[in-house]
Design a protein around this motif. Sequence first.
Motif, mmCIF file in Angstrom:
data_model
loop_
_atom_site.group_PDB
_atom_site.id
_atom_site.type_symbol
_atom_site.label_atom_id
_atom_site.label_comp_id
_atom_site.label_asym_id
_atom_site.label_seq_id
_atom_site.Cartn_x
_atom_site.Cartn_y
_atom_site.Cartn_z
ATOM 1 N N THR A 62 1.256 -1.116 -0.044
ATOM 2 C CA THR A 62 0.475 0.234 0.168
ATOM 3 C C THR A 62 0.932 1.240 0.171
ATOM 4 N N ARG A 63 1.963 1.380 0.331
ATOM 5 C CA ARG A 63 2.990 2.140 0.332
ATOM 6 C C ARG A 63 2.341 3.136 1.724
ATOM 7 N N PHE A 193 11.812 -7.342 -5.427
ATOM 8 C CA PHE A 193 10.000 -6.919 -6.745
ATOM 9 C C PHE A 193 9.807 -5.921 -5.461
ATOM 10 N N LEU A 194 9.623 -6.028 -4.824
ATOM 11 C CA LEU A 194 8.975 -4.789 -3.733
ATOM 12 C C LEU A 194 9.622 -3.825 -3.089
ATOM 13 N N THR A 212 1.030 -5.538 -11.033
ATOM 14 C CA THR A 212 0.395 -6.149 -10.663
ATOM 15 C C THR A 212 0.300 -7.663 -10.111
ATOM 16 N N ALA A 213 1.273 -8.306 -10.890
ATOM 17 C CA ALA A 213 1.822 -10.134 -9.824
ATOM 18 C C ALA A 213 2.623 -9.906 -8.724
ATOM 19 N N VAL A 214 2.924 -9.185 -8.353
ATOM 20 C CA VAL A 214 3.595 -8.371 -7.104
ATOM 21 C C VAL A 214 2.996 -7.901 -5.804
ATOM 22 N N ARG A 215 2.034 -7.490 -6.386
ATOM 23 C CA ARG A 215 1.275 -7.250 -5.256
ATOM 24 C C ARG A 215 0.595 -7.893 -5.094
ATOM 25 N N GLY A 222 1.188 -12.223 2.692
ATOM 26 C CA GLY A 222 0.501 -10.943 4.118
ATOM 27 C C GLY A 222 -0.632 -11.567 4.358
ATOM 28 N N VAL A 223 -1.644 -12.676 3.524
ATOM 29 C CA VAL A 223 -2.467 -13.319 3.820
ATOM 30 C C VAL A 223 -2.638 -14.645 4.593
#
Length: 312
Positions: A62-63, A193-194, A212-215, A222-223
């Motif tokens: 989310t930065r 990548f982050l 999109t894939a990295v997010r 995280g989930v």
Amino acid sequence: MILSITFGTKSVGYQNILDALQGIRLENYQTSVVQSRIPRMVFGVIAGAALSISGAMMQSVTRNPIADPSILGVNTGASLFVVCGMSFFHITSPNQYIWCAFAGAALTALLVYGLASTGHGGATPMKLALAGTAAGTALQSLVNTVMLPDSQVMDQFRFWQTGNIGGASWSDIRLLLPYFAAGFLLSICMAPFLNALALGDETATSLGVNVTAVRGLSALAGVLLCASTTALAGPIGFISLMIPHLVRLVLGPDMRVLLPFSALLGSCLLLIADLAGRILGRPGEIESGIITALMGAPVFILIIRKGKVYGL
């Protein structure tokens, strides 16, 4: 870890710890106390690391430097599915808690990401935060709606919701271990990548990163970590928010450094909170989730008042 085993409602000696580890004098009461505390300590280490890494992943996605899994409604979604399982399906086993919490967290994350993706600009950090906050508020009202009419479910859910690592056993840890391992491994793989994603979506795309894939994969990690911990321990707050932020202030934003140190400090904080709850609550105990909130909130407010958080 040694302090977590040694002190509590009853204190034990170091010789009792050695005896328990070697499997001798097991008939001794203090040695049996040590044996019962070891799985609690091990789960505290894993859970603290998982919560901290989960928070670091969500903050990076989310930065937002003060975001945690609750910013995407993950905790509330897990809580809703758990309370529905208690009320409608009468679940009682840790395995059932895990699947309910994971399903709720995953579906909520997908819902929030889908809501944030609509409109111009896609799933921007601001839209993710707003969608997560709105979803969390709505889901919490559903939790109350399901829980309040049934006093038995309310009592059961109330103890789960406070957050505590005391109910962990070796079978529970073995059950959760694959989920933790998958989340840790995925987080480590996403770290480079982050770092690129922190430079901005356009810059990351020019460097060959599939934004999109990295997010999506980072949110999945995280989930996994948050839902696995929440399923057994309940929603323990503030670790995922506080620890990554403090590590970032001291060591910088490099995710390859941030993740391992967040895991280390998260484990330490959760063990300290659990130990403090057992000592202060004698002859009973105070739940870890209460202690982490009491420890974390004043420190976090102090950091904000001193202007250490920028861009908020």
